[in-house]
Design an enzyme around this catalytic site. Sequence first.
Site, PDB file in Angstrom:
ATOM      1  N   ASP A 193      -0.601   4.246   0.910  1.00 45.54           N
ATOM      2  CA  ASP A 193      -1.417   5.247   1.612  1.00 45.54           C
ATOM      3  C   ASP A 193      -0.820   5.788   2.914  1.00 45.54           C
ATOM      4  OD1 ASP A 193      -1.946   3.122   3.422  1.00 45.54           O
ATOM      5  OD2 ASP A 193      -3.790   2.575   2.389  1.00 45.54           O
TER       6      ASP A 193
ATOM      7  N   HIS B   9       5.788  -0.681  -2.780  1.00 49.94           N
ATOM      8  CA  HIS B   9       5.290   0.068  -3.948  1.00 49.94           C
ATOM      9  C   HIS B   9       5.376   1.584  -3.768  1.00 49.94           C
ATOM     10  CE1 HIS B   9       2.853  -3.751  -5.208  1.00 49.94           C
ATOM     11  NE2 HIS B   9       4.149  -3.863  -5.420  1.00 49.94           N
TER      12      HIS B   9
ATOM     13  N   SER C 221      -4.741  -9.821  -2.740  1.00 51.75           N
ATOM     14  CA  SER C 221      -5.232 -10.859  -3.641  1.00 51.75           C
ATOM     15  C   SER C 221      -4.110 -11.834  -3.971  1.00 51.75           C
ATOM     16  CB  SER C 221      -5.795 -10.225  -4.915  1.00 51.75           C
ATOM     17  OG  SER C 221      -4.807  -9.454  -5.542  1.00 51.75           O
TER      18      SER C 221
ATOM     19  N   CYS D 180      13.156  13.028  -7.462  1.00 56.59           N
ATOM     20  CA  CYS D 180      13.558  13.684  -8.711  1.00 56.59           C
ATOM     21  C   CYS D 180      13.300  12.754  -9.889  1.00 56.59           C
ATOM     22  CB  CYS D 180      15.047  14.041  -8.631  1.00 56.59           C
ATOM     23  SG  CYS D 180      15.672  14.748 -10.173  1.00 56.59           S
TER      24      CYS D 180
ATOM     25  N   ASN E 188       0.830  -1.207   0.000  1.00 55.51           N
ATOM     26  CA  ASN E 188       0.000   0.000   0.000  1.00 55.51           C
ATOM     27  C   ASN E 188       0.864   1.255   0.000  1.00 55.51           C
ATOM     28  OD1 ASN E 188      -1.975  -1.860   0.200  1.00 55.51           O
ATOM     29  ND2 ASN E 188      -2.481  -1.468   2.340  1.00 55.51           N
TER      30      ASN E 188
HETATM   31  P1  OAD Z   1      -6.186  -6.209  -4.606  1.00 60.08           P
HETATM   32  O1  OAD Z   1      -7.243  -5.209  -4.919  1.00 60.08           O
HETATM   33  O2  OAD Z   1      -5.665  -7.039  -5.733  1.00 60.08           O
HETATM   34  O3  OAD Z   1      -6.722  -7.220  -3.512  1.00 60.08           O
HETATM   35  C1  OAD Z   1      -7.325  -6.778  -2.329  1.00 60.08           C
HETATM   36  C2  OAD Z   1      -7.614  -8.002  -1.485  1.00 60.08           C
HETATM   37  O4  OAD Z   1      -8.151  -7.556  -0.244  1.00 60.08           O
HETATM   38  C3  OAD Z   1      -8.653  -8.956  -2.089  1.00 60.08           C
HETATM   39  O5  OAD Z   1      -8.150 -10.283  -2.028  1.00 60.08           O
HETATM   40  C4  OAD Z   1      -9.888  -8.783  -1.184  1.00 60.08           C
HETATM   41  O6  OAD Z   1     -10.589 -10.008  -1.026  1.00 60.08           O
HETATM   42  C5  OAD Z   1      -9.239  -8.365   0.112  1.00 60.08           C
HETATM   43  N1  OAD Z   1     -10.098  -7.550   1.004  1.00 60.08           N
HETATM   44  C6  OAD Z   1     -10.955  -6.559   0.682  1.00 60.08           C
HETATM   45  N2  OAD Z   1     -11.502  -6.010   1.780  1.00 60.08           N
HETATM   46  C7  OAD Z   1     -10.973  -6.659   2.840  1.00 60.08           C
HETATM   47  C8  OAD Z   1     -11.128  -6.556   4.252  1.00 60.08           C
HETATM   48  N3  OAD Z   1     -11.942  -5.655   4.801  1.00 60.08           N
HETATM   49  N4  OAD Z   1     -10.422  -7.379   5.042  1.00 60.08           N
HETATM   50  C9  OAD Z   1      -9.580  -8.319   4.488  1.00 60.08           C
HETATM   51  N5  OAD Z   1      -9.402  -8.464   3.168  1.00 60.08           N
HETATM   52  C10 OAD Z   1     -10.068  -7.640   2.349  1.00 60.08           C
HETATM   53  O7  OAD Z   1      -5.013  -5.413  -3.861  1.00 60.08           O
HETATM   54  P2  OAD Z   1      -3.489  -5.848  -3.625  1.00 60.08           P
HETATM   55  O8  OAD Z   1      -3.366  -7.301  -3.407  1.00 60.08           O
HETATM   56  O9  OAD Z   1      -2.962  -4.929  -2.599  1.00 60.08           O
HETATM   57  O10 OAD Z   1       0.346  -2.264  -7.245  1.00 60.08           O
HETATM   58  O11 OAD Z   1      -2.861  -5.479  -5.018  1.00 60.08           O
HETATM   59  C11 OAD Z   1      -1.470  -5.588  -5.173  1.00 60.08           C
HETATM   60  C12 OAD Z   1      -0.936  -4.515  -6.075  1.00 60.08           C
HETATM   61  O12 OAD Z   1      -1.658  -4.521  -7.304  1.00 60.08           O
HETATM   62  C13 OAD Z   1      -1.121  -3.096  -5.573  1.00 60.08           C
HETATM   63  O13 OAD Z   1      -0.158  -2.696  -4.645  1.00 60.08           O
HETATM   64  C14 OAD Z   1      -1.018  -2.302  -6.832  1.00 60.08           C
HETATM   65  C15 OAD Z   1      -1.850  -3.160  -7.771  1.00 60.08           C
HETATM   66  O14 OAD Z   1      -1.521  -3.094  -9.107  1.00 60.08           O
HETATM   67  C16 OAD Z   1       0.900  -1.121  -7.696  1.00 60.08           C
HETATM   68  O15 OAD Z   1       0.266  -0.079  -7.793  1.00 60.08           O
HETATM   69  C17 OAD Z   1       2.343  -1.233  -8.053  1.00 60.08           C
END
Ligand code: OAD
Length: 256
Positions: free
Chosen positions: A110, A125, A198, A133, A108
Amino acid sequence: MIEPETIAKVAELMVKARRAVVLTGAGVSAESGVPTFRGKDGFWRDEDVTQLATLKGFLADPKKVWEWYDWRRGQLKEVEPNPGHYALAEWEKTVVGRGGSYSLITQNIDGLHEHAGSKNILELHGNIWYARCLKGCTAELKYLPDTPLPEYPPPCPWCNSILRPHVVWFGEQLDPAITEESFTVSGAADLILVVGTSAQVYPAAGLPYVTSRAGGTVVEINLEPTELSYAADFALHGKSGEILPELMDKVKELGG
Ligand code: OAD
């Protein structure tokens, strides 16, 4: 609702952990109101957004990309950590307090883990509150807490170039030092909690397997099953903002 025996078993592992690692993704911030990337209302479903998250898009129109990042920063400024973020910060304190090591690897950008009090954070990330820069004249980062910014694109304070957001865009390499440390701590971990990801984007998605192959325990906390669920020792399905505080309550009860 997770079985109380499962909560107790995982909490016991959390109490015993000497080398603790956490890997988080967008799901850990979902209950704070930050959209995730995939799924029904996922961020990356908007193709224009993915266009903005590339170096090519930035070079074509840095003003437009900065305006968009400022809009996102404006949204995130209103957002607070949720009980899941706070529970992880609390776990770090207990592990470090008894002489163990703790690393929180996050995908994340954020900044909510830091805001909740977590200390040893590896941001794979990047972080939306920082810029660097465009030419890479220095490794230094510029903290940009203000939104909106006075000008787009912001000038580089160290040379005559401009700043770019300190985030990893599509097609870009991750910071090698942060990546290496993430693999090292994951390989040495006796316990890794994988929260709200995910588990599809590498190299982050590979880290729990590194722990598992080295003999560590993998606990997944996610709203729904993922590919990792089958390889995890425990897969707890539900909201991380509820499960993590529940686990921490049990950790405290067990004296951890
Ligand atoms: P995803 O959007 O791929 O996955 C979010 C996961 O969180 C899913 O498996 C949901 O089931 C789960 N989820 C949602 N709400 C939840 C909750 N309240 N409690 C527990 N689980 C919950 O996001 P990431 O896996 O973070 O990269 O994605 C990885 C990367 O893909 C990001 O960092 C970003 C993106 O492209 C970059 O920007 C480089």
